[in-house]
Write a protein that holds these residues in place. Sequence first.
Motif, PDB file in Angstrom:
ATOM      1  N   HIS A   1      48.437  29.645  59.955  1.00  0.00           N
ATOM      2  CA  HIS A   1      48.338  30.729  58.978  1.00  0.00           C
ATOM      3  C   HIS A   1      48.803  30.173  57.627  1.00  0.00           C
ATOM      4  CE1 HIS A   1      48.639  33.496  62.647  1.00  0.00           C
ATOM      5  NE2 HIS A   1      47.395  33.496  62.210  1.00  0.00           N
TER       6      HIS A   1
ATOM      7  N   GLU B   1      52.280  30.789  56.045  1.00  0.00           N
ATOM      8  CA  GLU B   1      53.502  30.510  56.804  1.00  0.00           C
ATOM      9  C   GLU B   1      53.923  29.080  56.486  1.00  0.00           C
ATOM     10  OE1 GLU B   1      52.645  31.810  60.827  1.00  0.00           O
ATOM     11  OE2 GLU B   1      52.043  33.781  60.082  1.00  0.00           O
TER      12      GLU B   1
ATOM     13  N   ARG C   1      47.105  34.150  54.169  1.00  0.00           N
ATOM     14  CA  ARG C   1      47.151  33.958  55.625  1.00  0.00           C
ATOM     15  C   ARG C   1      45.865  33.266  56.101  1.00  0.00           C
ATOM     16  NH1 ARG C   1      49.725  36.127  60.210  1.00  0.00           N
ATOM     17  NH2 ARG C   1      48.372  36.747  61.923  1.00  0.00           N
TER      18      ARG C   1
ATOM     19  N   HIS D   1      54.929  28.870  63.548  1.00  0.00           N
ATOM     20  CA  HIS D   1      54.628  30.121  62.838  1.00  0.00           C
ATOM     21  C   HIS D   1      55.913  30.782  62.354  1.00  0.00           C
ATOM     22  CE1 HIS D   1      50.323  30.795  64.040  1.00  0.00           C
ATOM     23  NE2 HIS D   1      50.658  29.807  64.859  1.00  0.00           N
ATOM     24  N   SER D   2      55.726  31.769  61.465  1.00  0.00           N
ATOM     25  CA  SER D   2      56.836  32.624  61.049  1.00  0.00           C
ATOM     26  C   SER D   2      56.336  34.060  60.997  1.00  0.00           C
ATOM     27  CB  SER D   2      57.392  32.164  59.702  1.00  0.00           C
ATOM     28  OG  SER D   2      56.373  32.128  58.712  1.00  0.00           O
TER      29      SER D   2
HETATM   30 ZN   LIG Z   1      51.410  32.971  62.207  1.00  0.00          ZN
END
Ligand SMILES: [Zn+2]
Length: 335
Positions: A69, A72, A116, A160-161
């Motif tokens: 993403h 992130e 994103r 990810h975050s």
């Molecule tokens: Zn993500």
Amino acid sequence: MTQGGAPVDNGLPPALAALLAGVKNASRLAVQVAPPDIRPWASGNALPGVWSFCAAEPGPHVVVVALMHGNEIGGAVLLDRWLRAELRPQRGKLTLVFANLEAYARFDLDDPTASRFLDEDMNRVWDEETLDGGRRSSELRRARMLRPVFETADVLLDLHSMLWPGDPLLLCGQAERAAELALALGTPGVAVADEGHAGGRRLLDYTPFSAPEGRRRALLLEAGPHWQPETVAQMETSALRLLRLTTLAGPAPPDAPGRLARVTRTVTAASNRFAFLRPYRGGQVVAARNTLIALDGDAEIRTPHDDCILVMPNLRVGRGQTAVRLARFDPGNSR
Ligand SMILES: [Zn+2]
């Protein structure tokens, strides 16, 4: 989340609440990690944005993925740091992937959630029908390019975050071999065996990692809130421990016990009127069975059992999206 333009106190951290309410300059408060300049890494040595390093001694192919993403940025901070430090495996092969370069190139401090993806979520395209099919998008073009790298990964960690407040966790999908790896990793201390999303398959659900007869293992780390230093720190701790377990690169963080939770129900919003009754946080445990936690239009969403863990509640969910995963700790798989 606004009424007449004024932010409503909805229990969220002030910077996040202000950001979602569209308060000018709030996003600059929310982004507390400098987005790295990854242009020096854009060419790659294997593919654009992909760096592979082989040790003389044989061993597993370990792949660490950042920017699935594009907003992130914590994973990009970590991979940039490792590339500059010339981190190398002591056995096997280490591959570092900046996945959505085009989305990250548009990362904007004034609108940090916007990048994103460009056309579609790159972490919902990982099934053969989509990858082999005729659909075109920026993300699919990149996914098709990266596919051979991922198909040769013995172990993969996807960094990810999270937008919404929640404790860090490892997602391991349905493969028991991935759950075992998550428990061996032990940091963060909670691993969740889940079913993925109705909206499409994630990289960790892709056949090479999820087929029952396979041996390749993939984990998705949700390391903490977007754009925070502690999130990058969690990424580094988890990824270094994974490298230590597999390619013997880097120092070993201390052992930590892990606990496995299994998803008992994936709640997908059936309407655009899905609303939690409270601003629940990811990792929060609802003690009593049958507690009303949300309304989806007129439908009640209740906890199906005692000690129900709320995995990544999405406090502003649209129809067809995952609103929350409900889970409970697996008594047989803690250590
Ligand atoms: Zn993500």
